[in-house]
Design an enzyme around this catalytic site. Structure first.
Site, short mmCIF file in Angstrom:
data_model
loop_
_atom_site.label_atom_id
_atom_site.label_comp_id
_atom_site.label_asym_id
_atom_site.label_seq_id
_atom_site.Cartn_x
_atom_site.Cartn_y
_atom_site.Cartn_z
CG HIS A 123 -0.73 83.21 38.64
ND1 HIS A 123 -1.52 83.49 37.55
CD2 HIS A 123 0.54 83.06 38.17
CE1 HIS A 123 -0.77 83.49 36.46
NE2 HIS A 123 0.47 83.25 36.80
CE LYS A 139 6.71 81.32 34.10
NZ LYS A 139 6.15 82.64 34.44
CG ASN A 163 3.84 77.92 30.91
OD1 ASN A 163 2.76 77.36 30.83
ND2 ASN A 163 3.95 79.22 31.13
#
Length: 439
Positions: free
Chosen positions: A189, A120, A143
């Site tokens: 996650h 990303k 982010n």
């Protein structure tokens, strides 16, 4: 900063006063909102901007607030304040949702949203670099970089390029991206989700928030979703969201148009970066940027600090800082990207194996182990490659540099956390840069 009249007169609770939390408070106060904030750390509370109120949000009645704005790091599935907010009927959002609600008051612009398990940051920075090369006003956030609400609005025609984690998407309700990108989905996650499928569904919401009018309107041939189809979850998402021919088909991330030129892109080596470049190419192509400018930007892209960052070339040896690789999964792409490596690895181990790196041991001429993991990694690697136990980074750099031959790469890609010898991976990477510069 980005402000909006839409926030005026409302009462927001802001939970967490790190960088994005402080930027949120400042933007809301400047917009005429009432803000009550809290952070468990006293030093964070001391930095509360003027005009906001302090109250222990773990104890007060949350029903008095219009919205609860939380940091993406707060686990919605198990934190008590999330359960209390739901019981009180108070929405839980993040700063990306506030940005989405401010968009109607900003100069006309576009938004690119980029998500995926890996790649990303690089893809976001790469799209931003391509736009800048083409003279398009742009900034990156989410982010990566500075909090989005802390940035000044772009002029008309600007493009906001946002890296979006699943945590941020979970806190967002109305971000209608002009172009949405999904790079890949692999298990990650899972402590925050009820299984892998729920984690993948979180990523898919980036497309669900796009209005149907944007999803490949057949009349305009407008493309606004770029989707990898290299893994099963991405394939399922593409089939589910875009199966109806009323909205056309998603643009698959294909390396065919870019693979021949990858050797010219110093900061974008390795198969993972080929996918990142292909995704960025499709986004730039959607904005009408010429192939010539796209390839020029790919060639000049400097890379992210501490992520396969080319530091220096000395006597035919290239030195690469990949300090951000804090586990074996993150190190594996770096080992795949170069053919003759002097590999500096080690630090505070996160696992007792290097299984993800094993397929690329053939690229390593010698490993130089450091930190707490020095002995462990030496035992793992010794049956496969030559190993030198160096103890610390300074000794590893000197020995690797002395051993390296022209055409080889000295690579710091630790596959470990940094906290045994450094404050964070940035400090470790900075130390590597200094040591290499002093050679």
């Amino acid at each position: 900063m980005i402000t909006a009249k839409a926030f005026a007169g409302k009462h927001y609770a802001v939970y967490g006063l790190a960088r994005s939390g402080l930027a949120t408070v400042e933007a809301l106060v400047a917009s005429g909102a009432r803000v009550t904030a809290w952070d468990a750390k006293e030093e964070a509370r001391a930095a509360l901007p003027e005009g906001a109120e302090l109250a222990d949000l773990d104890a007060v009645d949350l029903a008095q607030f219009d919205s609860l704005v939380v940091t993406p790091g707060l686990p919605l599935n198990r934190h008590p304040i999330a359960a209390r907010a739901r019981e009180a009927g108070v929405e839980i959002i993040g700063d990306i949702e506030l940005f989405a609600r401010a968009r109607p008051e900003l100069p006309p612009h576009k938004v690119v949203g980029i998500t995926g398990t890996n790649g990303k940051s690089t893809t976001t920075a790469l799209v931003h670099h391509i736009l800048q090369t083409a003279g398009v006003p742009s900034l990156m956030g989410g982010n990566i970089g500075l909090p989005i609400l802390s940035r000044d609005p772009l002029p008309e025609g600007g493009v906001y390029v946002l890296e979006l984690s699943s945590y941020q998407i979970d806190l967002t309700q109305s971000l209608d991206c002009d172009v949405a990108v999904l790079l890949n989905i692999t298990p990650d996650h899972l402590d925050r989700y009820d299984g892998f499928a729920e984690y993948a569904a979180s990523k898919a919401r980036l497309f669900e928030m796009q209005t149907k009018a944007r999803l490949f309107a057949k009349r305009s041939k407008k493309r606004c979703a770029v989707v990898s189809i290299n893994d099963g979850q991405c394939q399922s998402i593409a089939a589910h969201l875009f199966g109806s021919m009323r909205f056309g088909q998603p643009v698959p991330i294909s390396i065919e148009g870019v693979v021949a030129k990858q050797s010219e892109w110093g900061a974008l080596q390795g198969p993972h970066n080929l996918q990142n470049a292909a995704a960025a190419f499709e986004v730039a192509n959607d904005f009408g940027i010429s192939r010539r400018l796209i390839f020029e930007a790919l060639r000049t892209y400097p890379g992210l600090p501490h992520r396969m960052e080319r530091i220096r070339e000395k006597d035919g040896v290239v030195f690469v800082n990949d300090s951000k690789a804090t586990n074996a999964t993150a190190t594996a792409p770096a080992l795949a990207a170069f053919e003759a490596i002097r590999w500096i690895c080690g630090g505070q181990p996160k696992a007792d194996h290097l299984d993800e790196c094993a397929p690329f041991f053939k690229n390593v001429r010698e490993a130089y182990t450091i930190g707490e993991a020095s002995d462990l990694f030496a035992r793992i690697l010794a049956p496969h490659i030559k190993v030198a136990e160096c103890g610390d980074l300074a000794h590893a750099v000197l020995r690797a540099a002395n051993d390296a031959q022209p055409g080889e790469t000295v690579l710091l890609s630790p596959a470990c956390a940094s906290f045994d010898q450094f404050s964070d991976f940035e400090a470790r990477g900075d130390a590597f840069r200094t040591l290499v510069g002093a050679l």
